[in-house]
Write an enzyme that holds these catalytic residues in place. Structure first.
Site, PDB file in Angstrom:
ATOM      1  N   ARG A  47      63.819  22.260  67.870  1.00 16.48           N
ATOM      2  CA  ARG A  47      62.569  22.763  68.447  1.00 16.48           C
ATOM      3  C   ARG A  47      62.299  22.164  69.833  1.00 16.48           C
ATOM      4  NH1 ARG A  47      58.409  24.677  64.815  1.00 16.48           N
ATOM      5  NH2 ARG A  47      59.432  26.597  64.179  1.00 16.48           N
ATOM      6  N   LYS A  54      47.432  21.955  45.870  1.00 16.19           N
ATOM      7  CA  LYS A  54      48.888  21.791  45.793  1.00 16.19           C
ATOM      8  C   LYS A  54      49.212  21.206  44.415  1.00 16.19           C
ATOM      9  CE  LYS A  54      52.373  20.656  49.149  1.00 16.19           C
ATOM     10  NZ  LYS A  54      52.569  20.448  50.577  1.00 16.19           N
ATOM     11  N   GLU A 102      57.184  18.789  66.975  1.00 12.26           N
ATOM     12  CA  GLU A 102      58.359  18.096  67.504  1.00 12.26           C
ATOM     13  C   GLU A 102      58.371  18.074  69.029  1.00 12.26           C
ATOM     14  OE1 GLU A 102      58.391  20.324  65.049  1.00 12.26           O
ATOM     15  OE2 GLU A 102      59.178  19.238  63.322  1.00 12.26           O
TER      16      GLU A 102
HETATM   17  C1  TPP Z   1      59.534  22.603  62.480  1.00 14.99           C
HETATM   18  C2  TPP Z   1      59.427  21.956  61.133  1.00 14.99           C
HETATM   19  N1  TPP Z   1      59.108  20.645  61.047  1.00 14.99           N
HETATM   20  C3  TPP Z   1      59.013  20.061  59.831  1.00 14.99           C
HETATM   21  C4  TPP Z   1      59.233  20.777  58.696  1.00 14.99           C
HETATM   22  C5  TPP Z   1      59.217  20.089  57.348  1.00 14.99           C
HETATM   23  N2  TPP Z   1      58.190  20.661  56.464  1.00 14.99           N
HETATM   24  C6  TPP Z   1      58.482  21.545  55.500  1.00 14.99           C
HETATM   25  S1  TPP Z   1      57.164  22.044  54.635  1.00 14.99           S
HETATM   26  C7  TPP Z   1      56.158  21.048  55.529  1.00 14.99           C
HETATM   27  C8  TPP Z   1      54.703  20.987  55.216  1.00 14.99           C
HETATM   28  C9  TPP Z   1      54.105  22.318  55.227  1.00 14.99           C
HETATM   29  O1  TPP Z   1      52.758  22.193  54.913  1.00 14.99           O
HETATM   30  P1  TPP Z   1      51.871  23.477  54.883  1.00 14.99           P
HETATM   31  O2  TPP Z   1      52.236  24.380  55.991  1.00 14.99           O
HETATM   32  O3  TPP Z   1      50.454  23.055  54.804  1.00 14.99           O
HETATM   33  O4  TPP Z   1      52.329  24.194  53.541  1.00 14.99           O
HETATM   34  P2  TPP Z   1      52.158  23.681  52.029  1.00 14.99           P
HETATM   35  O5  TPP Z   1      53.460  23.099  51.612  1.00 14.99           O
HETATM   36  O6  TPP Z   1      51.072  22.657  52.000  1.00 14.99           O
HETATM   37  O7  TPP Z   1      51.832  24.906  51.272  1.00 14.99           O
HETATM   38  C10 TPP Z   1      56.864  20.339  56.498  1.00 14.99           C
HETATM   39  C11 TPP Z   1      56.296  19.361  57.436  1.00 14.99           C
HETATM   40  C12 TPP Z   1      59.572  22.132  58.837  1.00 14.99           C
HETATM   41  N3  TPP Z   1      59.842  22.911  57.769  1.00 14.99           N
HETATM   42  N4  TPP Z   1      59.655  22.693  60.055  1.00 14.99           N
END
Ligand code: TPP
Length: 669
Positions: A420, A294, A392
């Site tokens: 959710r 990242k 959630e």
């Molecule tokens: C249902 C839900 N909960 C929380 C989030 C907030 N959120 C956005 S991106 C993220 C992390 C995503 O991590 P990952 O899937 O590993 O992708 P990366 O950014 O590391 O590429 C979170 C928790 C969301 N988008 N949707």
């Protein structure tokens, strides 16, 4: 920032998804750097998801070299990491408008481009959507590839597991690219992330790039078997990893009928090309475990992965501008008053103060420890803090039994993500009348993240649930004292909602007081004696800010007004309402959809209790549409929620022939 200048680039100016195959790997390396510089400048100007996008530059290049976005379906889970895809498909020239009103969205959006195959913003939808595309292809006897790109944190969502279960049941040709950077927004959590770490380090799975015989030579098996494997023409079809990975770490996906390949270096385009080409040939579900960093390419982003997952305007350190000759046009919204904290900060501080004196308080977040202001709480009370990951639904059910044992769970989830867990709010919390406190951050419109993230439904989805009470603070003192009062005697399902915004700080006194939660606060009563009309203003949350100017305009038009700050949405303050029946107009204001929200509650009250009276009610909030992305002020202005528009609407509704008066900035009541 109206245009972008690509003249100084070597390859970015020419590149698109149609010609990307023609570039050699040396050229692509330079292109990757240009893309990173471009993303950096745009995010500097507009804010946005930074680290996640820097991490998938090579992966996206390779995807577009191996798949045709006009035919194949590429689905990004969550889709905050789709910037490179947008630039390389059809939005390079417009990409400088990222996240601005009417500009390019920060997420995939099928309305924005025919090359965006699925819209998202909430995590965990990618595999289900991809399986639907795969099955539709099979049923319709069509011919295209389906690729889902999913992060290691989104992989841990319950929805994702439901999809994996179903992919095993209905195996279909489908490629899952697991982009493992070990990070959610914060470091990824949970047993599954530990499992992925083991897979990353599994010595027998490293580097598909190694020739099969090289890898086999590493294994403690005799040469006859080695030769047999090498000679077997369809070794690849049999599952390379299965053959060469004995029992160090079992590959769960394979047990579910999904062939595993990896781990693969996600910054090596040549290797990614080979693997994707191979995966394309398989006639079954396959998961490619891609390792990325990242924030790759930016020292700052790599050092501050959490802080630079998503960045506000002007927050990056940037030295040279390549695409925009000056940084003119950078409009960083200034905090109106530097001393003002955010609602989130006040919540984070308050919950610590309260928890110091009450060891029953426990806090739960679903992958958003910093976004919900719980980082310091997690450090001070590690045993009373739970980050459950992007889960959630689980967070809500988990909180119920904590409460049944006498703890005071404070479940901190953004308004939009709590959608959710709607069923859990009804079936697990409210039906059993379990005392859980829900703290909904990012309630109301959130601005640049747009419709997937606006928290404009919670008043409606919570208000309809029996047993719930709902509070909306509008300043620091209210937020602190609502929290204090509720947690003194948490005896029913309760929600407190507030926006992503600065909070007005009234009385910074650290002492807490028990307040009357259910009485609306009278903020102003006109002293006009000889007036034209009488208007009652019932405002909630931050929309209270508009009212002083509205009232000063009303006074000039000789309109009497009474203004209440309605901190309790459920129950309503019936005592106040019952005294408003003789008003010429009752105005409600909410940062929520009108359908089922606060104004609807007031309407229902009058309909049920004063059905024989003729009442004039004006509801201001969000209509039957999805609010687009853009700066918050811009959105309020566009949809007519500002001082002048509120005043104009009042005049129209009270049907007065008065001259319309403009708003000036120094008006006050
Ligand atoms: C249902 C839900 N909960 C929380 C989030 C907030 N959120 C956005 S991106 C993220 C992390 C995503 O991590 P990952 O899937 O590993 O992708 P990366 O950014 O590391 O590429 C979170 C928790 C969301 N988008 N949707």
């Amino acid at each position: 920032m109206n245009t972008t200048n690509f003249d100084n680039t070597k390859y970015l100016k020419y590149i698109n998804y149609k010609n990307i195959k023609d570039f050699n790997y040396n050229q692509l390396e330079i292109l990757a750097q240009e893309l990173r510089d471009f993303i950096t400048e745009v995010v500097y100007h507009n804010g946005g998801h930074y680290g996640s996008n820097l991490g998938v530059v090579e992966l996206t290049i390779s995807l577009l070299r191996n798949f045709d976005p006009e035919q194949d379906k590429i689905v990004f889970d969550t889709s905050h990491q789709s910037y490179i895809y947008k630039i390389l498909t059809d939005r390079k020239e417009k990409f400088h408008t990222l996240r601005t009103f009417k500009g390019i969205s920060g997420f995939s959006k099928i309305k924005e481009s025919k090359l965006d195959h699925y819209g998202a913003g909430h995590a965990g939808t990618g595999l289900s959507a991809a399986l639907g595309y795969a099955k539709a292809r099979d049923i319709l006897k069509q011919d295209y590839n389906v690729v889902a790109v999913i992060g290691d944190a989104a992989l841990t969502c319950g929805v994702t597991f439901e999809a994996i279960n179903n992919i095993g049941q209905y195996p279909s040709k489908l490629i899952i690219v697991l982009n493992d950077n070990e990070f959610s927004i914060s470091p990824n959590v949970g047993a599954f992330s530990i499992y992925l770490k083991k897979l990353r380090n599994n010595p027998f799975l490293v580097k598909v790039e190694k020739k099969v015989d090289e890898v086999l030579n590493l294994l403690p098996i005799n040469s006859l078997i080695k030769n047999f494997i090498i000679d077997t023409k369809n070794w690849i079809e049999e599952g390379f990893t299965k053959v060469v990975s004995p029992s160090i770490v079992g590959v769960i996906f394979e047990e579910f009928g999904i062939q595993y390949i990896g781990p693969v270096d996600g910054h090596n385009i040549k290797l990614l090309d080979e693997v994707l080409l191979f995966a394309k040939k398989l006639e079954k579900p396959v998961i490619i475990h891609v390792l990325t960093e990242k924030g790759k390419g930016s020292k700052e982003a790599q050092e501050h992965q959490e802080k630079l997952h998503g960045v506000a305007k002007g927050k990056l350190k940037i030295s040279n501008f390549i695409y925009f000759s000056t940084d003119e046009g950078l409009k960083v919204e200034k905090k109106e008053d530097k001393k003002l904290k955010t609602y989130t900060e006040v919540f984070g501080e308050t919950i610590i103060e309260l928890a110091k004196n009450d060891d029953k308080i426990v806090a739960i977040t679903a992958a958003m420890p910093s976004g919900t202001g719980l980082i310091n709480f997690s450090k001070l009370f590690p045993d009373r803090f739970f980050d459950v990951g992007i889960a959630e639904e689980h967070a809500v059910i988990f909180s119920t039994t904590l409460a049944l044992k006498g703890l005071k769970p404070v479940v901190c989830i953004y308004s939009t993500f709590l959608q959710r867990a709607f069923d859990m709010l009804i079936h697990d919390v409210a039906l059993q009348n379990i005392p859980v406190l829900f703290v909904l951050d990012r309630a109301g419109i959130v601005g640049e993240d747009g419709p997937t993230h606006h928290g404009v439904f919670d008043l409606s989805y919570l208000r309809m649930i029996p047993n719930f009470q709902i509070f909306v603070p509008s300043n620091e003192l209210e937020l602190k004292n609502i929290l204090y009062t509720v947690l003194q005697n948490l005896d029913k399902p309760t929600a407190i909602r507030y926006p992503r915004d600065n909070i007005e700080g009234l009385n910074n006194d650290s002492k807490f007081s028990i307040i009357d939660l259910y009485s609306w606060i009278l903020k102003y009563e006109s002293s006009l004696s000889n007036y034209n009309k009488k208007v009652a203003i019932l405002a909630t949350g931050r929309l209270n800010r508009f009212i002083p100017k509205v009232i000063s305009l009303l006074e000039k038009s000789n309109i009497y007004s009474k203004w209440y700050n309605c901190i309790s949405i459920k129950p309503l303050d019936n005592k106040v309402l019952s005294n408003l029946v003789d008003y010429d107009l009752i105005l409600t204001l909410e940062d929520n959809v009108l359908a089922g929200g606060f104004g609807s509650a007031v309407l229902e009250y009058f309909n049920d209790n004063f059905y024989n009276k003729k009442l004039n009610l004006l509801r201001i909030g969000w209509g039957d549409y999805f609010v687009e992305h853009g700066a918050i002020k811009e959105l309020y202005d566009f949809y007519g929620i500002n001082e002048q528009e509120i005043f104009n609407k009042i005049l129209e509704k009270v049907d007065l022939d008065v001259i319309k008066i403009g708003v000036s900035n120094n008006e006050s009541v």
